[in-house]
Design an enzyme around this catalytic site. Structure first.
Site, PDB file in Angstrom:
ATOM      1  N   HIS A  51      35.111  23.004  19.709  1.00  0.00           N
ATOM      2  CA  HIS A  51      35.797  21.820  19.195  1.00  0.00           C
ATOM      3  C   HIS A  51      34.800  20.784  18.684  1.00  0.00           C
ATOM      4  CE1 HIS A  51      39.801  22.512  21.563  1.00  0.00           C
ATOM      5  NE2 HIS A  51      39.699  23.276  20.493  1.00  0.00           N
TER       6      HIS A  51
ATOM      7  N   GLU B  10      47.486  22.941  33.207  1.00  0.00           N
ATOM      8  CA  GLU B  10      46.026  22.935  33.201  1.00  0.00           C
ATOM      9  C   GLU B  10      45.432  21.964  34.215  1.00  0.00           C
ATOM     10  OE1 GLU B  10      42.592  22.289  29.925  1.00  0.00           O
ATOM     11  OE2 GLU B  10      44.213  23.578  29.272  1.00  0.00           O
TER      12      GLU B  10
ATOM     13  N   ARG C  41      43.805  27.314  34.479  1.00  0.00           N
ATOM     14  CA  ARG C  41      44.139  27.471  33.064  1.00  0.00           C
ATOM     15  C   ARG C  41      43.004  26.990  32.167  1.00  0.00           C
ATOM     16  NH1 ARG C  41      49.759  26.101  29.745  1.00  0.00           N
ATOM     17  NH2 ARG C  41      48.890  26.530  27.694  1.00  0.00           N
TER      18      ARG C  41
ATOM     19  N   HIS D 288      38.871  27.491  13.224  1.00  0.00           N
ATOM     20  CA  HIS D 288      38.872  27.363  14.676  1.00  0.00           C
ATOM     21  C   HIS D 288      38.284  28.577  15.386  1.00  0.00           C
ATOM     22  CE1 HIS D 288      40.170  26.296  18.698  1.00  0.00           C
ATOM     23  NE2 HIS D 288      40.849  27.424  18.779  1.00  0.00           N
TER      24      HIS D 288
ATOM     25  N   LYS E 236      51.327  24.572  24.911  1.00  0.00           N
ATOM     26  CA  LYS E 236      50.510  23.450  24.449  1.00  0.00           C
ATOM     27  C   LYS E 236      50.913  23.089  23.022  1.00  0.00           C
ATOM     28  CE  LYS E 236      46.182  23.720  27.036  1.00  0.00           C
ATOM     29  NZ  LYS E 236      44.714  23.869  26.909  1.00  0.00           N
TER      30      LYS E 236
ATOM     31  N   GLU F 263      39.548  35.029  19.793  1.00  0.00           N
ATOM     32  CA  GLU F 263      40.396  34.700  20.945  1.00  0.00           C
ATOM     33  C   GLU F 263      40.772  35.956  21.724  1.00  0.00           C
ATOM     34  OE1 GLU F 263      41.111  31.779  22.075  1.00  0.00           O
ATOM     35  OE2 GLU F 263      40.992  30.338  20.448  1.00  0.00           O
TER      36      GLU F 263
ATOM     37  N   HIS G  96      35.509  26.650  23.934  1.00  0.00           N
ATOM     38  CA  HIS G  96      36.220  25.628  23.178  1.00  0.00           C
ATOM     39  C   HIS G  96      35.559  24.252  23.242  1.00  0.00           C
ATOM     40  CE1 HIS G  96      39.159  28.765  22.947  1.00  0.00           C
ATOM     41  NE2 HIS G  96      40.027  28.017  22.313  1.00  0.00           N
TER      42      HIS G  96
ATOM     43  N   ARG H 134      64.565  13.912  22.510  1.00  0.00           N
ATOM     44  CA  ARG H 134      63.986  14.127  23.846  1.00  0.00           C
ATOM     45  C   ARG H 134      63.899  15.609  24.232  1.00  0.00           C
ATOM     46  NH1 ARG H 134      67.010   9.270  24.758  1.00  0.00           N
ATOM     47  NH2 ARG H 134      65.579   7.529  25.123  1.00  0.00           N
TER      48      ARG H 134
ATOM     49  N   LYS I  71      47.149  35.704  29.188  1.00  0.00           N
ATOM     50  CA  LYS I  71      47.459  34.279  29.097  1.00  0.00           C
ATOM     51  C   LYS I  71      48.719  33.941  29.864  1.00  0.00           C
ATOM     52  CE  LYS I  71      47.643  30.250  26.216  1.00  0.00           C
ATOM     53  NZ  LYS I  71      47.303  29.635  24.923  1.00  0.00           N
TER      54      LYS I  71
ATOM     55  N   ASN J 194      39.775  27.907  27.974  1.00  0.00           N
ATOM     56  CA  ASN J 194      38.991  27.124  27.029  1.00  0.00           C
ATOM     57  C   ASN J 194      37.547  27.602  26.922  1.00  0.00           C
ATOM     58  OD1 ASN J 194      40.945  25.133  26.145  1.00  0.00           O
ATOM     59  ND2 ASN J 194      40.866  24.325  28.221  1.00  0.00           N
TER      60      ASN J 194
END
Length: 378
Positions: free
Chosen positions: A260, A245, A249, A275, A152, A194, A256, A130, A235, A253
């Site tokens: 993606h 997000e 935030r 990527h 993330k 990036e 992206h 956990r 960031k 992206n």
């Protein structure tokens, strides 16, 4: 505001999240000094190193020697390199090895690698017992300026990229600039996409600095550290405002949603598209789409694409080996984007260089028409 330099000559960028705040340390020699750093900051902790076969061969021995020298019990878990590693079967293997080597909840999962390893190891840290301790040691430029910061974590699904995961912050990020010298030119360029993104989002001065100084970033030294620190600081500020997000935030992206979709269309085949290359093309598409909608001047789209071309990044669909299929295929992938809300499309668009914004409920017909034009471009 300039990122702080610590007495060892490292640059420190804090990520302010109340009791879960942590530091990003940027500079030379962090792999060799990792044992001393972890012993000081996390005394008495054992470490599970998660790395891929390629990175582990290059940087694993130095890291393990440093941990051993500091008296830190450790075990290396090695996965295959590449995006295909971000799947349930590999996650299960990593989790099983952490448990088999009797690492406790207070011990540390250390991600030594690029974005794939960081996402996978972070997700494992989030779910084992956990929640275990987590340290990021990013070895790619892309990971140092983006994926290692902000919490993330996750894996891919057959339905799309990064659809299974958790927000789980590290306790420390160690960005060793020395390791970037072992990257291929292609990998470094992919990470640079990036870096450029942060200028395009809301810092036109940084983008202009990159246009002038990008060669220094590629060569290393002070320009590289400045670019990484500026990116991390940007960031960190966004993450502090919007950790999970629900607000701005999503600006991170930029490029992206298109990118993606392109990765999905190439079946995440890194030989065809990695990527950062997808993000580069995706950012160009976001600006061209913005220009088509009358949101930004066409010359802004040309200017940003010209800079990415200058550093050697792809900017057009025609540059992807094997193509990306038809409009229907791309629209299906876009429909699985994490920013889709109640079936409505959300894109990060731009009013100019450094003036990106969140556009909600974008007309799918307009996106379809734009993609048809993109596919027809030579």
């Amino acid at each position: 505001m300039t990122p702080a330099a610590d007495p060892q000559g490292l640059t420190r960028v804090p990520v302010a999240l109340a009791e879960r705040s942590y530091d990003i340390l940027i500079g030379s020699g962090l792999v060799r000094g990792a044992g001393a750093t972890l012993a000081e900051r996390f005394p008495g902790r054992a470490v599970a190193i998660v790395t891929d076969a390629h990175v582990g061969e290059i940087h694993g021995p130095a890291l393990e020697a440093s941990l051993s020298g500091a008296g830190i019990r450790h075990h290396r878990i090695t996965v295959a390199p590449g995006e295909a590693t971000k799947r349930f079967a590999v996650l299960e293997e990593v989790v099983d090895q952490i448990l088999a080597h009797r690492l406790e909840r207070g011990d540390i999962v250390l991600a030594l690698g690029g974005g794939v390893v960081g996402d996978l190891a972070g997700f494992a840290a989030a779910i084992v017992r956990r929640g275990m301790g987590f340290v990021q040691m990013p070895t790619s430029l892309l990971a140092q300026v983006d994926s290692s910061v902000g919490g993330k974590t996750g894996i891919n699904s057959r339905h799309g990229k990064n659809l299974i995961g958790a927000f789980y912050q590290p306790g420390l990020v160690l960005a060793d600039t020395d390791v970037l010298d072992t990257l291929s030119t292609r990998e470094f360029r992919a990470g640079y996409a990036e870096v450029a993104k942060y200028g395009l989002i809301d810092d036109p001065g940084f983008f202009a600095w990159l246009e002038t100084n990008w060669r220094g970033v590629f060569q290393g030294g002070r320009d590289r550290v400045h670019a990484i620190a500026t990116s991390c600081r940007a960031k960190a500020a966004v993450v502090a405002r919007d950790e999970t997000e629900t607000g701005d935030r999503a600006l991170l992206n930029l490029g992206h949603t298109f990118g993606h979709a392109l990765e999905a269309a190439t079946a995440y085949d890194g030989a065809r598209l990695v990527h950062g290359e997808g993000v580069a093309i995706g950012m160009c598409q976001a600006f061209r789409f913005s220009a088509k909608l009358g949101l930004c001047a066409p010359m802004d789209a040309v200017r940003m694409a010209n800079h990415l071309k200058a550093v050697g990044l792809p900017t057009e669909l025609s540059e992807i080996p094997g193509g990306v299929g038809d409009v229907d295929r791309l629209m299906a992938a876009i429909g699985q984007d994490k920013k889709v809300a109640r079936g409505k499309l959300t894109f990060i668009l731009a009013r100019g260089i450094g003036e990106s914004f969140i556009a909600r409920d974008v007309d799918p017909a307009a996106v379809r028409e734009f993609l048809a034009e993109e596919l027809a471009r030579d």
